[in-house]
Design a protein around this motif. Structure first.
Motif, PDB file in Angstrom:
ATOM      1  N   THR A   1       0.837  -1.202   0.000  1.00 52.56           N
ATOM      2  CA  THR A   1       0.000   0.000   0.000  1.00 52.56           C
ATOM      3  C   THR A   1       0.867   1.245   0.000  1.00 52.56           C
ATOM      4  O   THR A   1       2.007   1.230   0.476  1.00 52.56           O
ATOM      5  CB  THR A   1      -0.938   0.042   1.225  1.00 52.56           C
ATOM      6  OG1 THR A   1      -0.142   0.042   2.419  1.00 52.56           O
ATOM      7  CG2 THR A   1      -1.890  -1.142   1.223  1.00 52.56           C
ATOM      8  N   ALA A   2       0.316   2.331  -0.540  1.00 51.27           N
ATOM      9  CA  ALA A   2       1.009   3.618  -0.562  1.00 51.27           C
ATOM     10  C   ALA A   2       0.010   4.719  -0.280  1.00 51.27           C
ATOM     11  O   ALA A   2      -1.187   4.585  -0.575  1.00 51.27           O
ATOM     12  CB  ALA A   2       1.691   3.840  -1.904  1.00 51.27           C
ATOM     13  N   THR A   3       0.512   5.826   0.261  1.00 51.15           N
ATOM     14  CA  THR A   3      -0.329   6.981   0.579  1.00 51.15           C
ATOM     15  C   THR A   3      -0.012   8.120  -0.380  1.00 51.15           C
ATOM     16  O   THR A   3       1.151   8.504  -0.528  1.00 51.15           O
ATOM     17  CB  THR A   3      -0.098   7.441   2.017  1.00 51.15           C
ATOM     18  OG1 THR A   3      -0.451   6.383   2.917  1.00 51.15           O
ATOM     19  CG2 THR A   3      -0.949   8.666   2.331  1.00 51.15           C
ATOM     20  N   VAL A   4      -1.073   8.631  -1.028  1.00 50.50           N
ATOM     21  CA  VAL A   4      -0.948   9.825  -1.857  1.00 50.50           C
ATOM     22  C   VAL A   4      -1.341  11.017  -0.994  1.00 50.50           C
ATOM     23  O   VAL A   4      -2.417  11.026  -0.388  1.00 50.50           O
ATOM     24  CB  VAL A   4      -1.841   9.741  -3.106  1.00 50.50           C
ATOM     25  CG1 VAL A   4      -1.695  11.021  -3.949  1.00 50.50           C
ATOM     26  CG2 VAL A   4      -1.474   8.525  -3.941  1.00 50.50           C
ATOM     27  N   HIS A   5      -0.466  12.015  -0.933  1.00 54.21           N
ATOM     28  CA  HIS A   5      -0.659  13.141  -0.034  1.00 54.21           C
ATOM     29  C   HIS A   5      -1.368  14.300  -0.733  1.00 54.21           C
ATOM     30  O   HIS A   5      -1.453  14.359  -1.953  1.00 54.21           O
ATOM     31  CB  HIS A   5       0.683  13.580   0.531  1.00 54.21           C
ATOM     32  CG  HIS A   5       1.397  12.483   1.251  1.00 54.21           C
ATOM     33  ND1 HIS A   5       1.052  12.069   2.526  1.00 54.21           N
ATOM     34  CD2 HIS A   5       2.418  11.671   0.866  1.00 54.21           C
ATOM     35  CE1 HIS A   5       1.839  11.083   2.903  1.00 54.21           C
ATOM     36  NE2 HIS A   5       2.679  10.814   1.917  1.00 54.21           N
ATOM     37  N   ALA A   6      -1.871  15.208   0.060  1.00 55.27           N
ATOM     38  CA  ALA A   6      -2.701  16.306  -0.429  1.00 55.27           C
ATOM     39  C   ALA A   6      -1.957  17.158  -1.456  1.00 55.27           C
ATOM     40  O   ALA A   6      -0.734  17.284  -1.430  1.00 55.27           O
ATOM     41  CB  ALA A   6      -3.154  17.170   0.735  1.00 55.27           C
ATOM     42  N   GLY A   7      -2.738  17.756  -2.344  1.00 57.49           N
ATOM     43  CA  GLY A   7      -2.155  18.639  -3.345  1.00 57.49           C
ATOM     44  C   GLY A   7      -3.195  19.079  -4.352  1.00 57.49           C
ATOM     45  O   GLY A   7      -4.349  18.619  -4.321  1.00 57.49           O
ATOM     46  N   ARG A   8      -2.795  19.977  -5.253  1.00 57.79           N
ATOM     47  CA  ARG A   8      -3.709  20.495  -6.261  1.00 57.79           C
ATOM     48  C   ARG A   8      -3.102  20.319  -7.647  1.00 57.79           C
ATOM     49  O   ARG A   8      -1.874  20.381  -7.810  1.00 57.79           O
ATOM     50  CB  ARG A   8      -4.027  21.962  -5.988  1.00 57.79           C
ATOM     51  CG  ARG A   8      -4.767  22.182  -4.682  1.00 57.79           C
ATOM     52  CD  ARG A   8      -5.176  23.633  -4.499  1.00 57.79           C
ATOM     53  NE  ARG A   8      -4.004  24.505  -4.326  1.00 57.79           N
ATOM     54  CZ  ARG A   8      -4.098  25.829  -4.255  1.00 57.79           C
ATOM     55  NH1 ARG A   8      -5.279  26.425  -4.391  1.00 57.79           N
ATOM     56  NH2 ARG A   8      -3.016  26.568  -4.075  1.00 57.79           N
ATOM     57  N   ALA A   9      -3.968  20.117  -8.627  1.00 54.18           N
ATOM     58  CA  ALA A   9      -3.491  19.827  -9.977  1.00 54.18           C
ATOM     59  C   ALA A   9      -4.475  20.349 -11.005  1.00 54.18           C
ATOM     60  O   ALA A   9      -5.611  20.746 -10.690  1.00 54.18           O
ATOM     61  CB  ALA A   9      -3.290  18.320 -10.145  1.00 54.18           C
ATOM     62  N   LEU A  10      -4.029  20.333 -12.248  1.00 49.36           N
ATOM     63  CA  LEU A  10      -4.856  20.674 -13.401  1.00 49.36           C
ATOM     64  C   LEU A  10      -4.785  19.496 -14.353  1.00 49.36           C
ATOM     65  O   LEU A  10      -3.692  19.021 -14.675  1.00 49.36           O
ATOM     66  CB  LEU A  10      -4.318  21.940 -14.073  1.00 49.36           C
ATOM     67  CG  LEU A  10      -5.285  22.719 -14.979  1.00 49.36           C
ATOM     68  CD1 LEU A  10      -6.402  23.323 -14.139  1.00 49.36           C
ATOM     69  CD2 LEU A  10      -4.532  23.817 -15.717  1.00 49.36           C
ATOM     70  N   VAL A  11      -5.947  18.994 -14.794  1.00 42.70           N
ATOM     71  CA  VAL A  11      -6.018  17.851 -15.695  1.00 42.70           C
ATOM     72  C   VAL A  11      -6.722  18.283 -16.974  1.00 42.70           C
ATOM     73  O   VAL A  11      -7.899  18.657 -16.945  1.00 42.70           O
ATOM     74  CB  VAL A  11      -6.752  16.657 -15.049  1.00 42.70           C
ATOM     75  CG1 VAL A  11      -6.798  15.476 -16.019  1.00 42.70           C
ATOM     76  CG2 VAL A  11      -6.076  16.251 -13.744  1.00 42.70           C
ATOM     77  N   GLN A  12      -6.016  18.238 -18.078  1.00 39.63           N
ATOM     78  CA  GLN A  12      -6.563  18.632 -19.372  1.00 39.63           C
ATOM     79  C   GLN A  12      -7.213  17.433 -20.050  1.00 39.63           C
ATOM     80  O   GLN A  12      -6.620  16.358 -20.137  1.00 39.63           O
ATOM     81  CB  GLN A  12      -5.452  19.192 -20.264  1.00 39.63           C
ATOM     82  CG  GLN A  12      -5.864  19.480 -21.688  1.00 39.63           C
ATOM     83  CD  GLN A  12      -6.817  20.660 -21.794  1.00 39.63           C
ATOM     84  OE1 GLN A  12      -6.583  21.708 -21.212  1.00 39.63           O
ATOM     85  NE2 GLN A  12      -7.897  20.485 -22.547  1.00 39.63           N
ATOM     86  N   GLY A  13      -8.447  17.611 -20.493  1.00 41.23           N
ATOM     87  CA  GLY A  13      -9.099  16.601 -21.307  1.00 41.23           C
ATOM     88  C   GLY A  13      -8.848  16.882 -22.777  1.00 41.23           C
ATOM     89  O   GLY A  13      -7.832  17.468 -23.152  1.00 41.23           O
TER      90      GLY A  13
END
Length: 380
Positions: free
Chosen positions: A61-73
């Motif tokens: 198992t792994a933990t993804v930590h908080a953050g902000r992103a932009l995802v282009q479709g």
């Protein structure tokens, strides 16, 4: 999963979600498309990118930590702002019995209006790779941002030690975005072309502030400006900031000012050397700078009969190989030669021929042994 996508749900976007996903980011690719990526920064300013980082939290198992992103479709979809406002644990499946695989962790946006998958949400998703003797990562799904690859060894499980999270099984793929006009802190995207002449990026690995010329990234020269003047700064405000100090250009590395050293433009080659009679080429490596300084090392293997040196170390001049045109010396020079058992001297002529001239007293050039010749010289 505490992922908050902005302007994705058909109704009910909350004030909190609007605040969290108000990114102010949008590095353009073309007039309609933005780069996908992570907003840079960390709590103490030490790291370029801490958002959506991933660390092992268990054998599988792994933990993804908080953050902000932009995802282009797709171009007509636009870019989706997404915020992960809490840590999230991902569980990876056990390894195949015979072969390793590479899984891909992505931040993915589902939008039924465009993908017809009857979902309106952003998710952290594991795209499971195919077990193979030489595995490759699977392709990223549409409207997704690759974050990490994870190598799952054959037979990996919680009972066998699991995934080597700090031992090379985890590879960071995150890239950065910033607002139009902002300086992009490079992170896994140094070679991505710019969008418009005059765009800037800070290349931490090259220690350069770079400007997109329309065809390539060019180091930003001091004469144009953008450098804090003498006495203006005692502490840098961000990694990659520059200042003038007592006639020296300095760069803030996050903790201190370091003298800026422009990179040396150099060219390398490993081809073009040709072995002569009685020898076989093993390898050739050379590097030359724009100033004309060349360093080379050539390794040849003795295929002919043994050559013996007398007590004074004399041998009949023995041609070893020729160097390629453009990589030859301006003046004939001596070079060092060795095979691990003895050593001697070689002579490099302006025609590019490398000739062995002396060898260790009572030594022998034995069939099957490698002889290495290395030298540094000025090109014509």
């Amino acid at each position: 999963m505490p992922l908050r996508p902005g302007w994705l749900l058909p109704s009910g976007q909350t004030r909190q979600t609007t605040r969290l996903t108000h990114l102010g980011a949008g590095t353009p690719v073309d007039p309609l498309v933005s780069r996908s990526g992570i907003l840079p920064g960390s709590a103490d300013g030490t790291y370029r990118v801490s958002g959506l980082s991933m660390t092992g939290s268990g054998p599988m198992t792994a933990t993804v930590h908080a953050g902000r992103a932009l995802v282009q479709g797709r171009p007509e979809q636009g870019a989706y702002p997404v915020a992960l406002d809490g840590d999230t644990v991902l569980a990876f499946g056990d390894g195949d019995a015979l072969h390793p695989r590479i899984d891909l962790v992505v931040l993915r946006v589902y939008d039924d209006e465009f993908d017809s998958l009857t979902r309106h949400e952003a998710v952290l998703e594991i795209v499971v790779g195919q077990p193979k003797a030489t595995p490759v990562a699977p392709p990223a799904p549409p409207a997704s941002l690759p974050l990490f690859t994870v190598r799952v060894k054959a037979g990996a499980s919680a009972g066998t030690g699991g995934i080597a999270w700090t031992g090379g099984d985890l590879t960071d793929l995150r890239t950065t975005v910033t607002g139009v006009g902002g300086i992009l802190p490079v992170y896994n995207n140094a070679g991505v072309p710019g969008s418009y002449p005059g765009q800037y990026q800070d290349n931490d690995a090259a220690h350069q502030l770079q400007r997109w010329s329309g065809t390539g990234w060019v180091a930003y020269p001091k004469e144009i400006g953008g450098v804090a003047p003498q006495g203006a700064l005692s502490v840098g405000g961000y990694t990659g900031q520059y200042r003038e100090h007592n006639g020296v250009l300095q760069r803030w590395n996050g903790t201190s000012w370091a003298t800026y050293h422009p990179p040396v433009e150099a060219e390398t080659t490993t081809t073009g050397a040709v072995a002569l009679a009685g020898w076989a080429l093993v390898s050739y490596d050379a590097r030359r700078t724009r100033s004309g300084l060349c360093t080379m090392a050539v390794v040849v293997n003795r295929t002919g009969p043994q050559i013996d040196a007398n007590s004074a170390g004399n041998i009949t001049d023995e041609p070893l190989c020729t160097l390629p045109a453009g990589w030859r010396t301006a003046l004939s020079v001596d070079a060092v030669a060795a095979d691990g058992y003895g050593d001697g001297s070689a002579w490099i002529s302006t025609s590019g021929q490398v000739t062995l001239r002396t060898w260790v007293s009572n030594g022998a050039l034995v069939n099957g042994r490698n002889v290495r010749v290395s030298a540094t010289y000025i090109l014509p």
